[in-house]
Write a protein that holds these residues in place. Structure first.
Motif, PDB file in Angstrom:
ATOM      1  N   LEU A  31       0.662  -0.752   0.381  1.00 38.92           N
ATOM      2  CA  LEU A  31      -0.126   0.378   0.318  1.00 38.92           C
ATOM      3  C   LEU A  31       0.970   1.420   0.354  1.00 38.92           C
ATOM      4  CD1 LEU A  31      -2.224  -1.124   2.879  1.00 38.92           C
ATOM      5  CD2 LEU A  31      -3.123  -0.818  -0.166  1.00 38.92           C
ATOM      6  N   GLY A  32       2.150   0.866   0.149  1.00 42.50           N
ATOM      7  CA  GLY A  32       2.637   2.611  -0.593  1.00 42.50           C
ATOM      8  C   GLY A  32       3.994   3.504   0.833  1.00 42.50           C
ATOM      9  N   ALA A  33       3.606   1.880   2.247  1.00 47.43           N
ATOM     10  CA  ALA A  33       4.471   2.156   3.138  1.00 47.43           C
ATOM     11  C   ALA A  33       6.110   1.908   3.296  1.00 47.43           C
ATOM     12  CB  ALA A  33       4.158   1.589   4.255  1.00 47.43           C
ATOM     13  N   GLU A  34       6.964   2.276   3.874  1.00 48.95           N
ATOM     14  CA  GLU A  34       8.479   2.714   3.753  1.00 48.95           C
ATOM     15  C   GLU A  34       8.279   2.054   4.823  1.00 48.95           C
ATOM     16  OE1 GLU A  34      12.886   4.113   4.082  1.00 48.95           O
ATOM     17  OE2 GLU A  34      10.815   5.159   4.751  1.00 48.95           O
ATOM     18  N   VAL A  35       8.996   0.289   4.880  1.00 50.76           N
ATOM     19  CA  VAL A  35       8.130  -0.797   5.735  1.00 50.76           C
ATOM     20  C   VAL A  35      10.403  -0.917   5.565  1.00 50.76           C
ATOM     21  CG1 VAL A  35       8.237  -3.302   6.598  1.00 50.76           C
ATOM     22  CG2 VAL A  35       6.437  -1.884   5.249  1.00 50.76           C
ATOM     23  N   LEU A  36      10.314  -0.924   7.324  1.00 46.16           N
ATOM     24  CA  LEU A  36      12.063  -1.008   7.337  1.00 46.16           C
ATOM     25  C   LEU A  36      11.591  -2.516   8.156  1.00 46.16           C
ATOM     26  CD1 LEU A  36      12.981   2.255   8.974  1.00 46.16           C
ATOM     27  CD2 LEU A  36      13.090   1.298   6.373  1.00 46.16           C
ATOM     28  N   LYS A  37      13.087  -3.221   8.556  1.00 45.06           N
ATOM     29  CA  LYS A  37      12.817  -4.436   8.806  1.00 45.06           C
ATOM     30  C   LYS A  37      13.608  -5.013   9.585  1.00 45.06           C
ATOM     31  CE  LYS A  37      11.627  -9.600   8.010  1.00 45.06           C
ATOM     32  NZ  LYS A  37      10.676  -9.978   9.130  1.00 45.06           N
ATOM     33  N   ILE A  38      13.513  -4.308  11.014  1.00 44.36           N
ATOM     34  CA  ILE A  38      14.315  -4.866  11.814  1.00 44.36           C
ATOM     35  C   ILE A  38      14.758  -6.540  12.080  1.00 44.36           C
ATOM     36  CG2 ILE A  38      15.472  -3.481  13.999  1.00 44.36           C
ATOM     37  CD1 ILE A  38      14.397  -1.703  12.419  1.00 44.36           C
ATOM     38  N   GLU A  39      16.853  -6.195  12.196  1.00 47.22           N
ATOM     39  CA  GLU A  39      17.122  -7.983  12.413  1.00 47.22           C
ATOM     40  C   GLU A  39      18.366  -7.967  13.284  1.00 47.22           C
ATOM     41  OE1 GLU A  39      15.767 -11.132   8.911  1.00 47.22           O
ATOM     42  OE2 GLU A  39      16.406  -9.265   7.406  1.00 47.22           O
ATOM     43  N   ASN A  40      18.042  -8.588  13.925  1.00 41.73           N
ATOM     44  CA  ASN A  40      19.614  -9.320  14.592  1.00 41.73           C
ATOM     45  C   ASN A  40      20.656  -9.522  14.478  1.00 41.73           C
ATOM     46  OD1 ASN A  40      21.486 -10.610  16.126  1.00 41.73           O
ATOM     47  ND2 ASN A  40      20.434  -9.904  17.632  1.00 41.73           N
ATOM     48  N   PRO A  41      22.039  -9.293  13.522  1.00 40.92           N
ATOM     49  CA  PRO A  41      22.598  -9.210  12.677  1.00 40.92           C
ATOM     50  C   PRO A  41      22.693 -10.972  12.740  1.00 40.92           C
ATOM     51  CG  PRO A  41      23.561  -8.256  14.103  1.00 40.92           C
ATOM     52  CD  PRO A  41      22.518  -8.018  14.460  1.00 40.92           C
ATOM     53  N   ASP A  42      22.749 -11.258  14.280  1.00 37.95           N
ATOM     54  CA  ASP A  42      23.601 -13.202  14.397  1.00 37.95           C
ATOM     55  C   ASP A  42      22.505 -14.376  14.368  1.00 37.95           C
ATOM     56  OD1 ASP A  42      26.128 -12.777  14.494  1.00 37.95           O
ATOM     57  OD2 ASP A  42      25.683 -11.337  16.717  1.00 37.95           O
ATOM     58  N   ARG A  43      21.374 -13.316  14.990  1.00 35.84           N
ATOM     59  CA  ARG A  43      19.689 -13.875  15.081  1.00 35.84           C
ATOM     60  C   ARG A  43      18.628 -13.549  14.188  1.00 35.84           C
ATOM     61  NH1 ARG A  43      22.279 -13.699  19.091  1.00 35.84           N
ATOM     62  NH2 ARG A  43      20.192 -12.000  20.287  1.00 35.84           N
ATOM     63  N   PRO A  44      19.049 -13.251  12.666  1.00 34.65           N
ATOM     64  CA  PRO A  44      17.570 -13.088  12.409  1.00 34.65           C
ATOM     65  C   PRO A  44      16.000 -13.539  12.039  1.00 34.65           C
ATOM     66  CG  PRO A  44      19.115 -13.788  10.417  1.00 34.65           C
ATOM     67  CD  PRO A  44      20.048 -14.184  11.995  1.00 34.65           C
ATOM     68  N   ASP A  45      15.351 -13.076  10.779  1.00 34.76           N
ATOM     69  CA  ASP A  45      14.351 -13.294  11.420  1.00 34.76           C
ATOM     70  C   ASP A  45      14.147 -15.411  10.588  1.00 34.76           C
ATOM     71  OD1 ASP A  45      11.424 -14.625  10.387  1.00 34.76           O
ATOM     72  OD2 ASP A  45      11.516 -13.178   9.301  1.00 34.76           O
ATOM     73  N   ILE A  46      13.967 -15.940  11.235  1.00 32.57           N
ATOM     74  CA  ILE A  46      14.140 -17.429  11.245  1.00 32.57           C
ATOM     75  C   ILE A  46      13.936 -18.079  10.165  1.00 32.57           C
ATOM     76  CG2 ILE A  46      14.694 -17.765  13.798  1.00 32.57           C
ATOM     77  CD1 ILE A  46      11.260 -19.450  13.181  1.00 32.57           C
ATOM     78  N   LEU A  47      12.858 -17.533   9.338  1.00 30.05           N
ATOM     79  CA  LEU A  47      12.122 -17.541   8.152  1.00 30.05           C
ATOM     80  C   LEU A  47      12.990 -17.345   6.918  1.00 30.05           C
ATOM     81  CD1 LEU A  47       9.160 -19.179   7.437  1.00 30.05           C
ATOM     82  CD2 LEU A  47       8.988 -16.491   6.333  1.00 30.05           C
ATOM     83  N   ARG A  48      14.310 -17.027   7.772  1.00 30.34           N
ATOM     84  CA  ARG A  48      15.460 -16.378   6.644  1.00 30.34           C
ATOM     85  C   ARG A  48      16.208 -17.965   6.367  1.00 30.34           C
ATOM     86  NH1 ARG A  48      17.784 -12.026   4.085  1.00 30.34           N
ATOM     87  NH2 ARG A  48      17.288  -9.998   5.368  1.00 30.34           N
TER      88      ARG A  48
END
Length: 404
Positions: A31-48
């Motif tokens: 819908l146009g928002a700028e989404v900033l996904k905050i991720e831990n460098p050693d424990r990022p989103d586990i879906l990665r």
């Protein structure tokens, strides 16, 4: 970014992970928002992933040298977003994160109740930084409930909401799929953000919205609650419906399946004519809904016999739909990917990902002024936009609302 989209100019501090929260922020990005996904460098989103999970989630079943950036599930749910690498247990990075949050309109998380505040990013803390901020917390259970601190997962919400009971039959409950409660919660979260932003537009005030994901599926079952309140338990029949006879999913001659629902006598007349022409004769008395419901076992058996001889279910579906009979061939992923209607309507968008390569990505059912919303970028590499985003922050240190 398309400046005509409804959320153009809105910035989202995205602390979500796995599926439910990222589904919500995926909608906001569309819908146009700028989404900033905050991720831990050693424990990022586990879906990665990390190269040890299912190969089917990776292009060509290949983990490659960069598995964290190649997972198809992550890359589908995070199109259109930016990734900012921050360790929210590091005092230095917490300070950067708080300065970044102060530039955002929305903060969204899907932690357990209370976690966001313990991290220093709860609504009361963020309101000191930005009074009009909108904070949406997707907790597992209500923060005031006995289960407030319990962790939650999609299949658990499926069961706790009553959905597995509703989807089962006389032999027992059935899970509806892998964590289907997650995307439902994500859609509620996106709607909550829009509601919070509209309230802010009208009043100038921010707000805190809590969405217990264990409750997200419950509003979908209104008629079942009505039955229970009257002391009438719903009749469970796999793929059945109390308003339809026949109603179910039936195998055809070519190994495919066809869904059919007859809800009135006019629809039945159309079905009966096709059945009769195929050599399966409907019985007297089936002309009425009451007659079919009273002889449901034989009606279902006759329909099953008829459909088991169908070699071209697509042609049959086209004929039935022309007579306003609800019907469809059961489609699998390969069918959807090859579907001419989806392709012609622009449902899939080809995106070049620096690690995963070029692939088509499924869209969302959103059209604005006749145009489909499509992502303007692939899912981000881990930390890809850290320098860009943090480099634009003001350099003064925050002195209000310090996290304890």
């Amino acid at each position: 970014m398309n400046e005509d989209l409804p959320l153009a100019g809105i910035r989202v501090f995205d602390l979500t992970h796995v599926w439910s929260g990222p589904m919500g922020t995926r909608i906001l990005a569309a819908l146009g928002a700028e989404v900033l996904k905050i991720e831990n460098p050693d424990r990022p989103d586990i879906l990665r992933g990390n190269g040890n999970d299912l190969r089917l989630r990776y292009p060509d079943l290949d983990y490659g040298d960069d598995p964290r950036n190649r997972n198809a599930w992550f890359n589908t749910q995070n199109v259109g977003k930016k990734s900012v690498r921050l360790d929210l247990k590091s005092p230095e990075d917490i300070e950067k994160a708080r300065r970044l949050a102060a530039t955002c309109d929305v903060v969204m998380s899907n932690y357990r109740a209370g976690v966001l505040s313990r991290m220093g990013f709860g609504y009361e803390q963020l309101r000191d930084l930005r009074p009009d901020i909108v904070v949406v917390e997707m907790t597992a259970f209500p923060s005031t409930s006995p289960q407030a601190r319990a962790a939650g997962f999609g299949a658990q919400f499926d069961a706790a909401s009553g959905n597995t009971w509703l989807s089962g039959d006389e032999s027992g409950p059935v899970l509806t799929g892998f964590a289907i409660g997650d995307p439902v919660g994500g859609m509620f979260a996106a709607a909550a953000v829009m509601t919070g932003l509209e309230r802010r537009r009208r009043t100038g005030r921010g707000c805190h919205v809590e969405i217990p994901q264990s409750e997200a599926m419950m509003p979908l079952f209104g008629e079942q609650y009505v039955l229970e309140s009257r002391g009438t338990a719903g009749q469970l029949r796999m793929n059945g419906d109390p308003t339809g006879a026949p109603h179910g999913i039936y195998p055809t001659a070519n190994g495919q399946w066809l869904a059919l629902g007859v809800h009135d006598d006019g629809q039945w007349a159309a079905v009966a004519a096709v059945m009769d022409s195929a050599g399966v004769t409907p019985q007297p008395g089936w002309e009425t809904a009451a007659g079919r419901a009273g002889d449901l076992e034989r009606v279902e058996a006759a329909v099953s016999t008829w459909l088991s001889g169908i070699t071209d279910p697509d042609a049959l579906v086209a004929a039935l739909q022309a007579d306003r009979v609800p019907s469809a061939r059961v489609a699998g992923p390969a069918d959807l990917f090859a579907d001419e209607q989806l392709r012609d309507s622009g449902f899939f968008t080809e995106l070049d990902h620096p690690s995963a390569g070029r692939h088509p990505y499924p869209g969302l059912p959103l059209r604005i002024d006749g145009a489909r919303t499509v992502p303007d970028r692939p899912a981000p590499l881990l930390g890809q936009h850290t320098g860009e985003v943090l480099g634009a922050l003001p350099h003064e240190r925050l002195t209000t609302g310090e996290a304890s």
